[in-house]
Design an enzyme around this catalytic site. Sequence first.
Site, short mmCIF file in Angstrom:
data_model
loop_
_atom_site.label_atom_id
_atom_site.label_comp_id
_atom_site.label_asym_id
_atom_site.label_seq_id
_atom_site.Cartn_x
_atom_site.Cartn_y
_atom_site.Cartn_z
N SER A 282 6.39 7.44 -52.41
CA SER A 282 7.03 6.39 -51.61
C SER A 282 6.76 6.56 -50.11
O SER A 282 6.65 7.68 -49.61
CB SER A 282 8.54 6.40 -51.82
OG SER A 282 8.84 6.31 -53.17
N GLU B 59 7.22 10.12 -71.11
CA GLU B 59 8.58 10.59 -71.40
C GLU B 59 9.65 9.51 -71.33
O GLU B 59 10.67 9.65 -70.64
CB GLU B 59 8.94 11.72 -70.43
CG GLU B 59 8.61 13.07 -70.97
CD GLU B 59 9.12 13.26 -72.40
OE1 GLU B 59 8.27 13.60 -73.25
OE2 GLU B 59 10.30 13.06 -72.68
N GLN C 174 6.95 15.23 -54.99
CA GLN C 174 6.17 14.02 -55.29
C GLN C 174 6.08 13.15 -54.04
O GLN C 174 7.10 12.68 -53.53
CB GLN C 174 6.89 13.24 -56.40
CG GLN C 174 6.25 11.93 -56.78
CD GLN C 174 7.16 11.10 -57.68
OE1 GLN C 174 8.36 11.32 -57.71
NE2 GLN C 174 6.59 10.15 -58.39
N GLY C 175 4.87 12.92 -53.55
CA GLY C 175 4.69 12.12 -52.34
C GLY C 175 4.11 10.75 -52.68
O GLY C 175 2.91 10.52 -52.46
N ASN D 274 16.51 -0.25 -60.84
CA ASN D 274 16.91 -0.93 -62.08
C ASN D 274 16.53 -2.41 -62.06
O ASN D 274 16.27 -3.00 -63.12
CB ASN D 274 18.41 -0.73 -62.32
CG ASN D 274 18.68 0.66 -62.88
OD1 ASN D 274 17.80 1.52 -62.88
ND2 ASN D 274 19.89 0.89 -63.37
N GLU D 275 16.46 -3.00 -60.86
CA GLU D 275 16.01 -4.40 -60.80
C GLU D 275 14.55 -4.49 -61.24
O GLU D 275 14.17 -5.38 -62.02
CB GLU D 275 16.15 -4.96 -59.37
CG GLU D 275 17.58 -5.15 -58.89
CD GLU D 275 18.23 -3.85 -58.43
OE1 GLU D 275 17.51 -2.84 -58.23
OE2 GLU D 275 19.46 -3.84 -58.28
N SER E 3 11.87 14.18 -52.37
CA SER E 3 12.87 15.14 -52.85
C SER E 3 12.30 16.55 -52.84
O SER E 3 11.18 16.77 -53.33
CB SER E 3 13.30 14.80 -54.28
OG SER E 3 13.76 13.49 -54.38
C1 LIG Z 1 17.62 10.00 -54.35
C2 LIG Z 1 16.21 9.51 -54.29
C3 LIG Z 1 15.17 10.38 -54.55
C4 LIG Z 1 13.85 9.95 -54.45
N1 LIG Z 1 12.84 10.86 -54.61
C5 LIG Z 1 11.56 10.47 -54.43
C6 LIG Z 1 10.50 11.42 -54.47
O1 LIG Z 1 10.73 12.62 -54.68
N2 LIG Z 1 9.24 11.00 -54.23
C7 LIG Z 1 8.95 9.69 -54.00
O2 LIG Z 1 7.78 9.37 -53.84
N3 LIG Z 1 9.92 8.75 -53.94
C8 LIG Z 1 11.22 9.11 -54.14
N4 LIG Z 1 12.24 8.19 -54.05
C9 LIG Z 1 11.91 6.82 -53.68
C10 LIG Z 1 12.11 5.80 -54.78
O3 LIG Z 1 11.08 5.88 -55.73
C11 LIG Z 1 12.20 4.45 -54.10
O4 LIG Z 1 13.39 4.43 -53.34
C12 LIG Z 1 12.24 3.29 -55.08
O5 LIG Z 1 11.00 3.17 -55.73
C13 LIG Z 1 12.58 1.97 -54.39
O6 LIG Z 1 11.76 1.75 -53.31
P1 LIG Z 1 12.37 1.38 -51.86
O7 LIG Z 1 13.43 2.39 -51.55
O8 LIG Z 1 11.25 1.25 -50.92
O9 LIG Z 1 13.12 0.01 -52.06
P2 LIG Z 1 12.42 -1.43 -52.08
O10 LIG Z 1 11.25 -1.42 -52.97
O11 LIG Z 1 12.24 -1.89 -50.68
O12 LIG Z 1 13.56 -2.30 -52.77
C14 LIG Z 1 14.67 -2.84 -52.03
C15 LIG Z 1 15.48 -3.69 -53.01
O13 LIG Z 1 14.67 -4.77 -53.47
C16 LIG Z 1 14.63 -4.77 -54.90
N5 LIG Z 1 13.29 -5.15 -55.37
C17 LIG Z 1 12.10 -4.73 -54.88
N6 LIG Z 1 11.08 -5.25 -55.60
C18 LIG Z 1 11.65 -6.01 -56.56
C19 LIG Z 1 11.13 -6.80 -57.63
N7 LIG Z 1 9.80 -6.90 -57.84
N8 LIG Z 1 12.00 -7.43 -58.43
C20 LIG Z 1 13.35 -7.33 -58.23
N9 LIG Z 1 13.90 -6.59 -57.24
C21 LIG Z 1 13.06 -5.95 -56.42
C22 LIG Z 1 14.91 -3.33 -55.29
O14 LIG Z 1 15.43 -3.24 -56.60
C23 LIG Z 1 15.92 -2.93 -54.25
O15 LIG Z 1 17.21 -3.32 -54.61
C24 LIG Z 1 13.57 8.60 -54.14
C25 LIG Z 1 14.63 7.71 -53.92
C26 LIG Z 1 15.92 8.15 -53.97
C27 LIG Z 1 17.03 7.18 -53.68
#
Ligand SMILES: Cc1cc2nc3c(=O)[nH]c(=O)nc-3n(C[C@H](O)[C@H](O)[C@H](O)COP(=O)(O)OP(=O)(O)OC[C@H]3O[C@@H](n4cnc5c(N)ncnc54)[C@H](O)[C@@H]3O)c2cc1C
Length: 399
Positions: free
Chosen positions: A129, A244, A126-127, A385-386, A161
């Site tokens: 992020s 789901e 899945q591309g 979770n936030e 992933s």
């Molecule tokens: C193990 C793992 C596997 C993953 N696999 C994939 C994958 O296969 N494909 C893919 O596309 N992505 C994947 N991801 C990415 C994942 O979807 C993102 O990490 C996630 O959506 C959070 O985005 P970010 O890391 O950019 O954090 P950010 O969005 O930058 O968030 C940073 C912090 O700010 C908080 N925050 C941000 N916005 C808000 C808000 N509106 N309200 C309250 N708090 C907020 C967040 O909760 C977090 O604590 C994976 C991530 C992990 C850790």
Amino acid sequence: MDFQHDAGLDAFREEVRAFVREDLPPDLANKPVGSVRSMRPDLARWQQILNRKGWGAPYWAKADGGTGWSVLQRLVFDEECVAAGAPTQDGFAQKLLGPALNAFASAEQKAEHVPHILDGSRLWCQGFSEPGSGSDLASLRTRAERDGDFYVVNGQKTWTSYAHESDWIFMLVRTDATVKKQAGISFLLVDMKTPGITVRPIRSIDDCHHLNETFFDNVRVPVANRIGAEGDGWTITKFLLNNEHASAADLPILRRGLSRVRTLAAAQRAGREPLIAQPAFALRLARLDAEVNAIAMMVQRVAAMESDHSPLAHAMGSILKVRGTEAQQRITELMTEALGDYAAVAYPEPHDACLGEPLPQQDVGRGIANDMFFRRASSIYGGTNEVQRGIIAKMLFQL
Ligand SMILES: Cc1cc2nc3c(=O)[nH]c(=O)nc-3n(C[C@H](O)[C@H](O)[C@H](O)COP(=O)(O)OP(=O)(O)OC[C@H]3O[C@@H](n4cnc5c(N)ncnc54)[C@H](O)[C@@H]3O)c2cc1C
């Protein structure tokens, strides 16, 4: 919601259990799972076995080549497979891409991809992020510019992933930077062998390689690989991420984790007594047990809301995600504590799930500390979770 005993579901459970007992080859059972997806050869072999039985797509409608099972049947199927230690299926293909293909793809696109999902010959990643575009996914910057019958894709995805062992990627790209950010996004299917794609590993704290950065440098993708119309990407994504809800808590994994804690704590000693008899430990275990039972009741409630698209149903999926992942974290922490010193022995040696070979003399603690570290991420991936708490507040309280 009906908590009455369901004889039909019991019979179905027996059918699944008998099938798994007969058809899961012993050498495929209880093999280490690299974080959430089994190693490619194991996954592909099990997928073929399921497909021969007609169970290649447990989450899809019959008309789409699936089993047409109810949510509760799917949960039973998952529970029996996890309990027997069966390999996983390709969750990206089964739970995310598949339903989106079934709902939005053309007949040609389905004919091209669905048979390979069913027989396990094409694995997906899945591309979505990107650096700086995770929670705020609609801000993504990977560009796709039209050149005749092709898009030329440039940009970077991250946390992809299993990109290193996937055949295709479904991805979001920006096809129009002049409109509202959600309206300028399109949904593309891209063969990972296309020239210009570079996958670089990200080694995570569980000492595994399942995450990657994926770079796109003038990657030429046929326009025919776009799902839906140009600019429909956000609509498809909302559909795909809202699917789901009942499986958001990963209930079978929680139950397997609890049972593993019990086994470990019965075998480990705290002074003269088994650890499981120590009041402080027993109390924590009992609390977790109660929490998992409460989650199981909630899953039933969500299952009963299968075709309900109300704000409450939407919020329930987020509540399950938060409670399920928090329980996962507490269970794997307790498991690590139950292991005591052995947990330190098992870590930081490379997790055998990465190597495909069991480590010698570490049968007891194999992978437990790694799993505990990996589960820290469960409250991040799939929407943090936030962010889920924000959705709950919005859906239930119009905040
Ligand atoms: C193990 C793992 C596997 C993953 N696999 C994939 C994958 O296969 N494909 C893919 O596309 N992505 C994947 N991801 C990415 C994942 O979807 C993102 O990490 C996630 O959506 C959070 O985005 P970010 O890391 O950019 O954090 P950010 O969005 O930058 O968030 C940073 C912090 O700010 C908080 N925050 C941000 N916005 C808000 C808000 N509106 N309200 C309250 N708090 C907020 C967040 O909760 C977090 O604590 C994976 C991530 C992990 C850790």
